[in-house]
Design a protein around this motif. Structure first.
Motif, PDB file in Angstrom:
ATOM      1  N   ILE A 192     -15.060  11.273   2.146  1.00  0.00           N
ATOM      2  CA  ILE A 192     -15.141   9.902   1.619  1.00  0.00           C
ATOM      3  C   ILE A 192     -16.475   9.682   0.903  1.00  0.00           C
ATOM      4  O   ILE A 192     -16.531   9.145  -0.210  1.00  0.00           O
ATOM      5  CB  ILE A 192     -14.944   8.871   2.768  1.00  0.00           C
ATOM      6  N   VAL A 193     -17.556  10.142   1.548  1.00  0.00           N
ATOM      7  CA  VAL A 193     -18.876   9.973   0.930  1.00  0.00           C
ATOM      8  C   VAL A 193     -18.935  10.720  -0.406  1.00  0.00           C
ATOM      9  O   VAL A 193     -19.452  10.211  -1.401  1.00  0.00           O
ATOM     10  CB  VAL A 193     -19.995  10.445   1.887  1.00  0.00           C
ATOM     11  N   GLY A 211     -16.948   8.901  -3.023  1.00  0.00           N
ATOM     12  CA  GLY A 211     -17.751   7.717  -3.421  1.00  0.00           C
ATOM     13  C   GLY A 211     -18.907   8.133  -4.314  1.00  0.00           C
ATOM     14  O   GLY A 211     -19.163   7.525  -5.366  1.00  0.00           O
ATOM     15  N   VAL A 242     -19.696   7.028  -8.162  1.00  0.00           N
ATOM     16  CA  VAL A 242     -20.980   6.411  -8.553  1.00  0.00           C
ATOM     17  C   VAL A 242     -21.655   7.260  -9.636  1.00  0.00           C
ATOM     18  O   VAL A 242     -22.139   6.754 -10.650  1.00  0.00           O
ATOM     19  CB  VAL A 242     -21.898   6.239  -7.318  1.00  0.00           C
ATOM     20  N   THR A 253     -24.366  12.876  -6.635  1.00  0.00           N
ATOM     21  CA  THR A 253     -23.495  12.938  -5.452  1.00  0.00           C
ATOM     22  C   THR A 253     -24.227  13.601  -4.286  1.00  0.00           C
ATOM     23  O   THR A 253     -24.146  13.121  -3.146  1.00  0.00           O
ATOM     24  CB  THR A 253     -22.200  13.712  -5.791  1.00  0.00           C
TER      25      THR A 253
END
Lengths: 938, 530
Positions: free
Chosen positions: A864-865, A868, A872, A924
């Protein structure tokens, strides 16, 4: 770490200082010696020996920076000699660690910073080395100070010689550390290799060779009992040399194709110092100094810089000699006295070392500069023995002897004053000045030597402040003497643009030749973006030079041709001629001897026989004694009946040192074969206001006579001023071909042409034929004519694209060796790093951290990170790309494809792809690291 | 029956099925080896090369080719034995080439211990995606063998890896560079981390020796035929040209923001997301995720031995996908490592999905599995085999007999057959065997059909798009005084830039020195008599 911190601190300090210093640390005032730079006013250059930095190193740096800023690697310098190897010339310093600063930063800053840095690195590592071999900390500082302010380092500061030489203490220090720190020996072996590589790239092969020789010799003397360590050092040095193969191989190729190697091997004793120069070890300015009011070279083949290289100060020298006697059983003293002795004997070519100087390679390596190692060694000996010398002197020298010394110096002073006021009055003013100069210099050295002795005798060397006084004593005998040797100049004086250069810059591109006086000498043309047919890079392509010399055989003191014929100019593709006289006139040398200089303080009459009808002028060889003279010279031409036929006048202020002066006369008809007289009359002269003429021993001046030429010679006058003429040469081209040709693209290393011819024709480009050049015809390899002087190839009939490109095998081979040695070195470092305590500790901590982290995180949390983070990252990238759109130039191409039809530069996509990919990846990773760190904190 | 025997039987059965599939359906590039129209460019190149080589010309020296000799010579040898035809080209490049590459992929998947079902699915994907052949396969093989060489004790693996790496270069210089770079990094890593460096050095020594041996053999062979230096020059030339502005076939990369739909219609957005253009972005997104996955595994120290192999394959895939910058039409050529990576990820995800009892874990696993499946499904949709058309295969046995000369046992459309015959008849009627003919558009297969040589090196004239090459073509035509130049008005223009536009000097020359004659959709240029 402490060491690195100190080095960085030093760099930072000098970086900041350099940022705020005004002007340039650079002496362009030497350009005043060239007439075109001083047409209106002439000022004496402050130091006549600082020529090479202005005439060579700065133009090369400038050219390299210019090319690199266009993202081009400068393998060829197209602005000199028709196109000569540039990267292969080590002195051009394309890879020099110091020049990299110049390439990256503004000029004003770089010129200060580079020289500060050189002094700092040399001083700092001398200090470290001295300390490492057992010299006290305070004394190590004195050693560093005396080394930094030694004659060699100061006078050669702006040369690449010192850029290489400063690595001497670096490699010695690293060698010592490698020996002592057995647990981390690999670090120092790697550092040694890097230092050796950097020393080579620093740009002076001869000094580099000396460095290797001395380092090898030192290591042998010092560690000969520890063979494995000795071989490790040799191996590490070998690796350092291998890494430099990328430039070393092209250099060797250039050297073996150069004219210099043959010349050097042929000369006898040219490269050695005269024994009488030993006196300069005590009294450095006994024959004057170029930055002072008086200077005369000690011998015709050498100069101040060369003979002063061994100077460290009378005090340091005498203390070292005494120290050696007192501590001669000490191993380190023995090693250094051996190094000093060997360097000294080689530099002065003394038996039996003269035989060594005759060995291959060594014979061509300018061993007279080994005197630099003499001075360095003396400084080290000084530090090693200082304690012994001080205690010896304190024991042996009584107050009575000191009194005697002071009295003797006092007597010298009184005698000197008396002679000055009574005896010297009868001498000419200049002689008085010179004698006083020498006497004052001797006095200064004597006084500072006594002070030196006093300070060491009476200051308690165990007190901390003592070394400040000791430093002062060194300072007075070295640094003070060289104040003003290297100075700063205003930015405006940095390569001014005289009218002749402005004119040349406005003309279509073409190569020029200088006839007679130097005007825009080789290399400085590069600063102005001009193309000179000559090349002065200390190597020069042998075949080209021989052909050039054969075509232009009459050379003057400045190595410039005195005369040129139209076919010769056309052969070399020369479009412009800069001359100090009107080359359209017929030139006749009436008196060719110029061995003596005689003052023009009386009338001179020169007989001459007319060779032609219309007399146009004369040309003489002058000297202005390095001063502004306000006198004038009247020239008249009289017939055998002493009837003056024509007359003209020249102001002495227009005359330059060792320059030819063309005197134009109002035209007058002469009878061919008849005798005439040239009368030269000096006016308004005085003791310090006259010029001299060069001529024969009988006082007859060197004289050329010029007559009008009615034939059209193929020259068009484009410009003239008091010092120069500029002509265009007709029908002279850099590219010759039997058909039609056009240039599609031209860079120094690649020329792309389109040709069309109805029959097979020879295409010649006036670029010297040098290994590495190749031809392609319509993209396929095509034979390059091997024999001709210039690049040429036979092109078949029809329409073709011909490409001449420079891709030397030596460079490829060197690059491969550099690459693989570099990889080998990297593997060696990384393997050893694994065993470092710090790395092991870090690894253990990492494992502990991982154990905690893996337990506390689920894999899908990471997913998930990551997703995300990727989103971003992508959004940020889009924002950055939208905010800062980058425009790309359409690359040079002849292709017709989708990109060229739509005028879409392809590199744009490569840029956005690689930048975008790395950007998103990094963002990331950053977000994930932040998340995991926060998680850990919780 | 013991396990080994069962494995062998399964392997033979798999091979049989793969060959049968390839023989009937072909790979995504064509309908089937025995059915479907001829791709005049991609298949055509091989046809032209073989035709010229059979006439005594040499690769690189007389014929321009962007592939390595090991990729072309097998077809030449088969053609010498069986005679040249389109059928043979398809058997070699669709059946044999893909089959061998699939076997390599199978070996990689087995090394990664992927479950059987996944292995079969992956092999299926590899078979249907066009362009998967030995060019990609040899890269995978080199990586696999290099990995084995470092992991296993025997030096035989090193020798095999060396042979494979050298072969990769000789099959395709591009692939050779990619694999050598990747394996170079891997060897460097091993040299740094291995406990006993000497072992690694010994292995590398054998590897280098075997590379040197292969190159030496090729050098002797090529030199004896006189094309070695031409091979080196044309390889270097290709590498430079294809990585810069001079690339003959290339277009800009689709701009994701510009392609975005301007409406809020969900269907439009779905179409956009799964569009062919966006698949390129998905591909790079996948590589980003993959590298991050390996990064986290490395940081968290949960990497396994086989992670190195899969990481090397990921790197290989990434390098392959770089060719999409400028040549995004080559998308399917870059997909083989992606499917292997999919298999690897699916293996882990399925395992997690099966074992995990946590709701979220199951959900995330399922989501990721679905994404991978959707991507694969979309690929299948784009490059789906022509299942229905295969029903026509029985007709092939009747139609193939009537195929034009040199087509062989392949049933093609009547339109294409007529076109080929028209040109064959014209050439046969108007030229002698020794005459040359130049086809001005990109239909190199015509050289095989008419069995005439090309006066220039370029069977695909679009490749000669830089001035040097344009003039080379022009001079060859002038020198040869070629009697006929044929231009197909309906031929496809690569990147919408026609060869008339690409080669203006040649166009001018033709227009000035030739007379036009129309023959169906062809323009026949006949040299004017002086």
């Amino acid at each position: 770490m402490k060491l690195i911190k100190r080095i960085l601190l030093g760099f930072a300090a000098f970086f900041l200082v350099s940022l705020f210093l005004p002007n340039y640390f650079f002496s362009t005032d030497i350009l005043n010696t060239i007439p075109i730079f001083s047409v209106d006013t002439w000022n004496k250059p402050h130091n006549s020996l600082l020529a090479d930095p202005v005439f060579q190193f700065e133009p090369w740096r400038h050219y390299a920076k210019e090319r690199l800023s266009k993202l081009e690697l400068p393998f060829i310098n197209d602005r000199n000699g028709g196109g000569v190897p540039f990267f292969a010339n080590p002195q051009a310093g394309v890879l020099s660690p110091f020049n990299i600063i110049y390439f990256l930063f503004p000029r004003a800053f770089s010129l200060h910073f580079i020289h500060f840095l050189k002094l700092f690195i040399f001083g700092f590592f001398t200090f470290l080395y001295a300390k490492k071999i057992g010299v006290k900390k305070e004394y190590s500082f004195l050693v560093a100070l005396s080394a930094v302010s030694s004659g060699f380092f100061i006078t050669w500061l702006q040369w690449p010689h010192t850029s290489v030489f400063l690595f001497v203490p670096v490699v010695l220090y690293i060698t010592e550390r490698a020996f002592l720190e057995k647990n981390a020996q690999y670090r120092f072996l790697v550092l040694l290799s890097i230092s050796i590589t950097l020393a080579y790239f620093a740009g002076h092969p001869e000094t580099f060779f000396h460095l290797l020789m001395i380092h090898f010799f030192y290591t042998f003397l010092r560690f000969r009992e520890n063979r494995s360590f000795f071989f490790k050092i040799v191996f590490a040095s070998g690796i350092g040399i291998s890494v430099s193969a990328i430039q070393l191989f092209p250099f060797l190729e250039y050297l073996f194709h150069s004219s210099v190697l043959e010349n050097r091997l042929e000369r006898d004793n040219y490269f050695f110092l005269p024994l009488k120069s030993l006196v300069l070890y005590i009294f450095p300015f006994l024959f004057g100094a170029p930055h002072t009011s008086f200077y005369r070279p000690i011998a015709s083949f050498t100069n101040f810089q060369e003979v002063i290289s061994g100077y460290v100060g009378a005090g340091v020298l005498s203390f070292s000699l005494v120290g050696f006697i007192l501590k001669k059983t000490d191993k380190m003293v023995q090693i250094w006295i051996t190094v000093v002795a060997v360097s000294f004997l080689l530099a002065y070519n003394i038996w039996p070392f003269n035989y060594i100087n005759e060995l291959p390679v060594i014979s061509a390596s300018a061993n007279h500069r080994m005197s630099a190692f003499v001075s360095f060694g003396i400084c080290i000996l000084f530090g090693l023995t200082l304690d012994n010398v001080i205690s010896f002197l304190r024991k042996k020298i009584s107050s009575r002897s000191i009194t005697v010394i002071i009295i003797l110096v006092g007597i010298f002073f009184v005698v000197e004053q008396w002679i000055a006021s009574h005896v010297l009055q009868s001498f000419p003013a200049r002689t008085q000045e010179v004698i006083q100069y020498i006497a004052q210099h001797i006095l200064y050295i004597l006084i500072t030597s006594i002070l030196f002795l006093f300070l060491y005798l009476f200051i308690n060397n165990k007190k901390k402040y003592s070394f400040v006084f000791f430093a002062l004593s060194i300072f007075l005998q070295s640094t003070v003497l060289f104040v003003g040797y290297n100075t700063v100049f205003s930015k405006q004086s940095y390569y001014p643009v005289p009218r002749l250069i402005q004119k040349l810059q406005s003309l279509p591109k073409g190569r020029y030749i200088e006839i007679g006086n130097p005007s825009i000498p080789e290399n400085i043309n590069s600063i102005y973006g001009l193309h000179h047919i000559g090349n002065d890079d200390a190597l020069e392509i042998r075949r080209f030079k021989e052909a050039f010399d054969a075509e232009f055989p009459q050379k003057n003191e400045w190595k410039n041709p005195e005369h040129a014929s139209l076919p010769s100019l056309q052969k070399f593709g020369i479009q412009y001629v800069i001359s100090d006289y009107d080359i359209r006139f017929t030139r006749d040398v009436a008196q060719s001897k110029k061995s003596q200089r005689f003052p023009l303080t009386h009338d001179v009459s020169v007989p001459l026989v007319a060779k032609n009808m219309t007399f146009a002028g004369i040309r003489i060889l002058t000297a202005n004694h390095n001063r502004v003279n306000t006198c004038s010279i009247h020239f008249s031409l009289a017939d055998s009946m002493k009837k003056v036929l024509t007359t003209t006048k020249v102001q002495c202020s227009q005359v330059r040192d060792l320059m030819r002066h063309f005197v134009k006369f109002p035209e007058v008809k002469l009878k061919s074969g008849e005798k005439y007289q040239l009368i030269v009359e000096p006016k308004n002269i005085s003791d310090e206001n006259y010029i001299s003429l060069w001529g024969d021993s009988a006082g007859q001046p060197y004289l050329e006579v010029f007559y009008e030429n009615e034939k059209t010679l193929g020259y068009t006058l484009l410009y003239k001023d008091q010092a120069s003429y500029l002509f265009h040469v007709s029908s002279s081209q850099e590219i010759t071909f039997g058909g039609v040709h056009s240039i599609l693209s031209q860079k120094p290393e690649r020329i792309l042409l389109e040709t069309a011819s109805k029959q097979e024709s020879r295409l010649e480009i006036k670029i010297p034929n040098y290994p590495g050049w190749a031809v392609r015809l319509d993209g396929k390899p095509h034979p390059l004519n091997t024999n001709p002087l210039f690049l040429s190839s036979v092109i078949p009939e029809g329409q073709h694209v011909v490409e001449f490109s420079y891709k030397p095998f030596s460079l490829l081979l060197g690059a491969i060796i550099t690459f693989f040695t570099g990889i080998f070195g990297l593997i060696y470092i990384l393997r050893n790093l694994r065993n470092e305590v710090l790395i092991k500790k870090l690894h253990q901590n990492w494992i502990r951290w991982v154990q905690r982290t893996v337990k506390s995180t689920r894999w899908w949390h990471n997913v998930i990170v990551l997703i995300g983070g990727l989103i971003v990252g992508m959004l940020l990238f889009i924002a950055v790309a939208e905010i800062i759109p980058i425009r790309f130039m359409m690359p040079e191409t002849t292709a017709i494809n989708w990109y060229t039809v739509h005028k879409y530069p392809r590199q744009q996509e490569y840029f956005y792809f690689f930048f975008g990919f790395s950007f998103i990846l990094i963002i990331t990773i950053f977000i994930w690291s932040l998340w995991i760190w926060k998680k850990q904190k919780k | 029956m013991d396990m080994e025997k069962a494995k062998k039987i399964i392997c033979i059965a798999e091979c049989f099925v793969i060959i049968l599939f390839l023989f009937t359906f072909g790979s995504g590039a064509v309908v089937s080896p025995i059915f479907g129209d001829i791709n005049m460019i991609d298949e055509g190149q091989f046809g032209a090369w073989v035709s010229h080589m059979l006439s005594g010309e040499h690769l690189y020296k007389d014929i321009y080719a962007a592939y390595g000799p090991f990729y072309i010579y097998p077809l030449y040898i088969f053609s010498k034995i069986f005679g040249p035809s389109v059928f043979l080209i398809r058997i070699v490049y669709i059946v044999l080439n893909t089959f061998l590459a699939v076997l390599i992929a199978r070996a990689v998947l087995q090394k990664l211990t992927i479950r059987y079902g996944l292995e079969l699915s992956t092999l299926f994907m590899l078979v249907i995606v066009p362009g998967f052949g030995m060019r990609q396969g040899i890269g995978l093989l080199s990586i696999l063998l290099s990995f084995q060489a470092m992991e296993e004790k025997s030096y035989r693996w090193s020798i095999a890896a060396g042979i494979s790496l050298a072969t990769a270069f000789l099959v395709s210089s591009e692939i050779g560079i990619f694999t050598t770079t990747i394996c170079g990094f891997f060897f460097f890593y091993k040299l740094v981390t291995a406990e006993k460096m000497n072992n690694v050095i010994k292995k590398l020594f054998f590897l280098l020796i075997s590379i040197a041996c292969i190159f030496l053999l090729v050098f002797v062979w090529a030199n004896s035929e006189g094309w070695f230096s031409d091979y080196i020059y044309s390889t270097l030339d290709d590498l430079i040209i294809y990585s810069g502005i001079n690339i003959p076939n290339g277009k800009d990369f689709p701009h994701a923001l510009q392609l975005m739909p301007s409406t809020w219609s969900i269907i439009e957005w779905i179409k956009y997301i799964v569009s062919k253009e966006m698949l390129l972005y998905w591909l790079f997104f996948f590589y980003l995720t993959t590298f991050l996955y390996f990064f986290i595994r490395m940081i968290l120290k949960i990497s396994k031995k086989k992670d190195i192999l899969i990481f090397l394959i990921a790197l290989y895939g990434f390098f392959l996908s770089i060719i999409l910058i400028g040549r995004n039409g080559h998308f399917p050529f870059t997909l083989s490592p992606v499917f292997i990576l999919f298999a690897y990820f699916l293996e882990s995800l399925l395992q997690t999905f099966k074992v995990s009892k946590k709701k979220y874990e199951k959900l995330i696993s399922l989501t990721l599995i679905s994404i991978i499946c959707l991507f694969s499904f979309r690929i299948v949709l784009i490059y789906r085999p022509h299942f229905l058309k295969v029903l026509s295969i029985p007709h092939v046995f009747f139609e193939a007999k009537n195929s034009p000369k040199y087509v062989g046992f392949v049933a093609i459309s009547p339109v294409q057959a007529k076109t080929i015959r028209t040109i064959q008849n014209f050439v046969e009627k108007n030229t002698k065997d020794t005459d040359t003919i130049f086809f001005f558009n990109n239909e190199p297969m015509m050289y095989l059909f008419v069995r005439r040589t090309n006066p220039t090196r370029y069977d695909l004239p679009e490749v000669a798009n830089i001035k040097e090459k344009r003039l080379e073509v022009l001079n060859d035509l002038i020198k040869d005084q070629t009697k006929f130049i044929i231009d197909d008005t309906e031929a496809w223009s690569v990147d919408d830039i026609s060869n008339r536009q690409r080669l203006p000097e040649v166009t001018r020359y033709i227009e000035g020195n030739y007379e036009k004659k129309f023959l169906d959709n062809f323009i026949i240029y006949i040299r004017k008599e002086n």
